[in-house]
Design an enzyme around this catalytic site. Structure first.
Site, PDB file in Angstrom:
ATOM      1  N   LYS A  53       0.989  -1.047   0.204  1.00 47.73           N
ATOM      2  CA  LYS A  53      -0.138  -0.027  -0.052  1.00 47.73           C
ATOM      3  C   LYS A  53       0.730   1.154   0.138  1.00 47.73           C
ATOM      4  CE  LYS A  53      -3.724  -2.414   1.992  1.00 47.73           C
ATOM      5  NZ  LYS A  53      -4.497  -3.182   3.221  1.00 47.73           N
ATOM      6  N   GLN A  97      -4.480  -1.857   9.488  1.00 48.90           N
ATOM      7  CA  GLN A  97      -4.396  -2.994   8.727  1.00 48.90           C
ATOM      8  C   GLN A  97      -5.089  -4.128   9.380  1.00 48.90           C
ATOM      9  OE1 GLN A  97      -3.325  -3.872   5.651  1.00 48.90           O
ATOM     10  NE2 GLN A  97      -4.126  -5.661   5.991  1.00 48.90           N
ATOM     11  N   ASP A 120     -11.047   2.632   4.019  1.00 47.78           N
ATOM     12  CA  ASP A 120     -11.890   1.164   3.882  1.00 47.78           C
ATOM     13  C   ASP A 120     -13.143   0.818   3.659  1.00 47.78           C
ATOM     14  OD1 ASP A 120      -9.464  -0.559   3.741  1.00 47.78           O
ATOM     15  OD2 ASP A 120      -9.187  -0.602   5.853  1.00 47.78           O
TER      16      ASP A 120
END
Ligand code: NAD
Length: 292
Positions: A53, A97, A120
């Site tokens: 990422k 994460q 997200d």
């Protein structure tokens, strides 16, 4: 039937090319989109995801911060960091994460992310916007990537029967919401671990999205002639012939299923490459929205 192989790498690259232009425009206005990626602990797979990422941000010219916190970080410490990032003007997107270590309450952490920075798409405010079809919200990256693949290949969804196998908040449920929305107009069935007669149900599908986490579970018996099959699964299976001792397979038995379908995503190289590109797209969108 010879299926069309859906090339996720190619579509992901074209998404990034499109984003480059938008990023240049934002930079001209004095804004560089910024993403903060927070990792708690040393899970090897998570470390790889986080590194990719951050790398994607660098390649696109985005600003990024990587926070690698020790595994014994407390909930309170993590939440304090989130609040700091919420207040940081250089950061437009925040991602924690998954999965964090077991002592961390992931849902409670997500509630602390400013929904405008929740790239997200896991915050309840964004889940609600997805259901309401309010396009100002953020949609989870993997199902968003699946929709982008369908669009890129001109695959019709309106009036089609889509069976989504899996009901997670990361893939299955948002995928079903996207397919049933008025700009896709599919008729959607969500299947899960308690669904009965799954092969029979899937045989009535024009589109199958497999997001189960069970290696090669979807066999030819699940697929009607001419169906479109999107395989979200990423599973490691032992393979002594490979240097690492394993290989990656999807939730679909590719070799058997490809004989029957019109379009199929391979694993790797199908849905996988789309996820990070969609994260970049959400970060750019967050930056644009925070400009006003
Ligand atoms: P999850 O474990 O949260 O959910 C799996 C779902 O499958 C559950 O809803 C469960 O009810 C259903 N299920 C389990 N066994 C079943 C069965 N026998 N029949 C029907 N349904 C069954 O998983 P997830 O996070 O949604 O991920 C699913 C898969 O997608 C995993 O392989 C994961 O690694 C992969 N994944 C890939 C990406 C990507 O970027 N390509 C992103 C996220 C997840």
């Amino acid at each position: 039937m010879t299926p069309v192989l859906i090339d996720g790498k190619e579509v992901a690259a074209s998404v990034r090319a499109r984003l480059s232009g938008e990023i240049e425009e934002l930079k001209k206005q004095g804004k560089t989109p910024g993403l903060a990626v927070v990792l708690v602990g040393e899970d090897p797979a998570s470390q790889v995801y986080v590194a990719s990422k951050v790398k994607a941000c660098a390649e696109l010219g985005l600003y990024s911060q990587k926070w690698a916190l020790p595994a014994d970080t407390t909930q309170q410490e993590l939440v304090e960091l989130i609040h700091k990032l919420n207040a940081d003007d250089r950061i437009h997107g925040i991602l924690v994460q998954s999965p964090p270590p077991p002592h961390i309450d992931e849902e409670a952490v997500i509630l602390n992310i400013d929904p405008r920075k929740d790239v997200d798409g896991f915050h309840p405010a964004n889940v609600a916007k997805l259901v309401l079809e309010d396009e100002s919200g953020f949609v989870p990256c993997t199902p968003m990537g699946c929709m982008e693949l369908l669009k890129a290949y001109g695959i019709e969804t309106a009036g089609k029967h889509a069976v989504v196998i899996g009901r997670s908040m990361i893939v299955g449920k948002p995928m079903a919401n996207l397919l049933v929305a008025k700009n896709a107009n599919a008729t959607v069935t969500i299947a899960h671990s308690r669904t009965q007669n799954l092969p029979e149900l899937c045989r009535s599908a024009d589109i199958i999205v497999a997001a189960v986490g069970r290696p090669e579970m979807v066999t030819a018996d699940y697929v009607k002639e001419g169906a479109v099959v999107l395989d979200v699964g990423i599973n490691r299976i032992a393979d002594a012939s490979r240097p690492r001792g394993y290989r990656i397979v999807g939730d679909v038995n590719f070799e058997a299923v490809k004989e029957k379908c019109s379009y199929i995503t391979p694993v790797p190289g199908g849905v996988g490459p789309m996820t990070i590109s969609m994260l970049m797209a959400n970060t750019v969108k967050a930056c644009r929205q925070q400009l006003v």
